[in-house]
Enzyme design. Structure first.
Site, PDB file in Angstrom:
ATOM      1  CB  SER A 156      42.882  38.952  40.048  1.00 11.38           C
ATOM      2  OG  SER A 156      42.888  37.587  40.455  1.00 11.38           O
ATOM      3  CE  LYS A 157      35.867  38.049  36.764  1.00 10.52           C
ATOM      4  NZ  LYS A 157      34.586  37.108  37.340  1.00 10.52           N
ATOM      5  NE  ARG A 158      39.898  33.295  35.373  1.00  9.65           N
ATOM      6  CZ  ARG A 158      37.685  33.966  35.180  1.00  9.65           C
ATOM      7  NH1 ARG A 158      37.164  33.576  36.778  1.00  9.65           N
ATOM      8  NH2 ARG A 158      37.757  34.018  34.029  1.00  9.65           N
TER       9      ARG A 158
END
Length: 520
Positions: free
Chosen positions: A276-278
RNA sequence: GCCGCGUUGGUAAAUCGGUUAAUACACCUCCCUUUCACGGAGGAAUGACGGGUUCGACUCCCGUACGCGGUACCA
């Protein structure tokens, strides 16, 4: 004549058509780009068409600018669609929001034929149902063949009641009526035969209360109307495949159903789960193809393009995530990818993203890129640093240091001293072995350089060595100090190359300043 | 919980019943270079577990474990 027509019709029917159907909700994830790539390669390999379709049926999640952003990402990668909302095409419109009216009629048709039904339950009622049915053994109760009889819908209600509710304009959705205990299976191009029992899947909403279709209805209707022959999507869609399969059947389009391929996921480098972007933020690498600016918060998320990735390297890195040609070859040009790609060699299991390997791919492409091109790419970075130089000058530098760069931007990190004089000197590296003789050497040599008419690599190096020998100092012991004077530290290409590139005047000036710094 | 999918070194992965189980990235040592990188030589490191089938299983089958995905009027 008849046969000819038949053959022609068959060929028409077999024309490969694939699509990428993102929802415009934010940055374009590298997994999305890989899905585009696989679609694109497959289409081009078969002389087919690649369609871009925007799945914007969720007005709540719609983000302005995301569609343009996606198109720009594809353009940067060179994965341009043959049809899409930005260029049109024979099956326009390509935005689902603009196709809204189409879906309702098919949903109604399903109701009429007994394959779907109206449901009047409010969000609160749904929540109440789930809360009531929830047990430790069944943490997520489904709206299924058992539950629907307890709810307010055209199956549990009488025809009169339903008609009355409809007439009053009561908000409602249309749900698919999943049959009880039926086996639904299909052959996935990557996974082989996959089968589900309809008891385990719920009555998915097909048409929302706002009249918009859900993904489930829209994907089937659009793929049918746009004559999609092969549908590739992420593995996370596999569990809802039986819904789509049944819809194709219930709408009477079974023979036109595309072949399915569910692509493996791209996983976090550490631990497990979808990347994910995270994870990128946390681990310090981009996840999106290009910089994404959140229109609400103005927060910028870094993209592969902006950190200095070459699009070819980006794609090459992505194609190797879940696919290989079986030969051990790792570097593929676009024509090579198109030629060699095959779904049969796509992995079933997910691949952890490895940023180190990604950097290696970019490095390989940078080394292979010609210096003039690198200079062009680097010029904007240089200007950002407040410096300027001719393309010719940058090109020469790029050639000297590209071997040690992972990113175009790193030309600065490895060659900033070509554009500005050292601000600090790593004197500690020379001090211990420094001597008055060495100071004398550099002063004398500077004078020699001053008189030099041909300031070339050969003459510089020769005079350096000659003087060192005549003064009885080891050449090796003088090279590091010279480097410190020119660069400020222990880095950069061969010193004589640096001197030649810097030119006579600048070299002498740096020797003088460097001497001051060392003797200070 | 249920359903589905998966499981070869740290990572990406080859092998499609018979190999000392490739290769690449990363890591370590050495050489080259009085910087770094490139290049060269070498090293450490892999078939989740248990049953079958077979003369022979990483490879085929069945379990178990583990992981992931899904279980929304999101895609």
């Amino acid at each position: 004549m008849k046969l000819q027509y038949f053959t022609f019709a068959l060929m028409q029917q077999q024309k490969v058509r694939v699509r990428f159907a993102p929802s415009p909700t934010g940055g374009l994830h590298l997994g999305g780009v890989r899905t585009v790539l696989f679609n694109y390669l497959f289409a081009k390999q078969h002389g087919g068409e690649f369609v871009l379709r925007i799945e914007d049926t969720d007005q709540a999640r719609y983000v302005p600018g995301a569609e343009e952003y996606i198109i720009e990402c594809l353009r940067w990668c060179g994965l341009n669609a043959d049809e899409g909302p930005h260029i049109g095409g024979p099956f326009a419109p390509y935005r689902q929001s603009e196709r809204k009216e189409t879906y309702r009629q098919f949903a109604e048709q399903l109701v009429k034929n007994g394959y779907a039904y109206y449901a009047f339950d409010t969000t609160e009622e749904l929540e109440a149902m789930r809360a009531k049915l929830k047990t430790p053994e069944n943490p997520s109760p489904q709206y299924n063949h058992a539950a629907r009889l307890q709810m307010r819908n055209s199956i549990s209600l009488s025809a009169e009641e339903t008609a009355a509710l409809l007439e009053k304009g009561t908000p409602h959705v249309i749900r698919i009526k999943m049959p009880a205990n039926e086996e639904v299976g299909f052959t996935d191009l990557i996974r082989g035969h996959v089968q589900f029992n309809t008891d385990t899947v719920d009555d998915k909403v097909l048409l929302k209360a706002d009249g918009m279709p859900t993904y489930h209805l829209a994907v089937v209707v659009d793929d049918y109307q746009m004559k999609i022959t092969h549908a590739f999507r992420g593995e996370e869609w596999l569990p809802s495949a039986p819904v789509h399969l049944l819809l194709w059947k219930y709408l009477g389009w079974e023979s036109d159903m595309p072949e399915w391929a569910h692509l493996p996921l791209i996983l976090k480098p550490d631990g497990h789960g979808k990347l994910s972007k995270r994870d990128g933020d946390r681990l310090g690498f981009p996840v999106y193809a290009m910089n994404w600016t959140d229109p609400k918060t103005n927060e910028i998320t870094k993209g592969f393009r902006e950190i200095g990735f070459l699009p070819e390297a980006f794609l090459n890195m992505l194609v190797m995530l879940g696919w290989n040609d079986g030969t051990g070859k790792e570097i593929f040009s676009m024509p090579e990818m198109i030629e060699r790609f095959s779904l049969e060699r796509v992995h079933k299991s997910g691949a952890k993203f490895d940023f180190e390997k990604a950097k290696w791919f970019n490095h390989e492409y940078i080394v292979a890129t010609d210096n003039d091109k690198l200079a062009e790419l680097f010029l904007p970075v240089l200007k950002e640093k407040g410096e300027n130089a001719s393309l010719e000058y940058i090109s020469k530098i790029a050639g000297m240091i590209k071997e040690r760069c992972h990113f175009v931007n790193e030309i600065w990190d490895h060659g900033f001293f070509f554009f500005q004089q050292p601000k600090t000197y790593d004197v500690a590296a020379v001090k211990p072995k420094w001597s008055a003789e060495k100071t004398q050497f550099f002063m004398d040599w500077a004078s020699v350089l001053e008189t030099m008419s041909d300031f070339s690599l050969e003459t510089i190096e020769e005079s350096f060595k000659q003087l060192a020998t005549s003064m009885n100092i080891k050449v090796g012991e003088l090279q590091l100090p010279f480097r410190i004077m020119l660069c400020g530290g222990k880095f950069g290409p061969t010193v004589f190359n640096i001197a030649e590139t810097l030119g006579k005047h600048e070299t002498i000036e740096r020797i003088v300043k460097g001497l001051d710094a060392i003797n200070a």
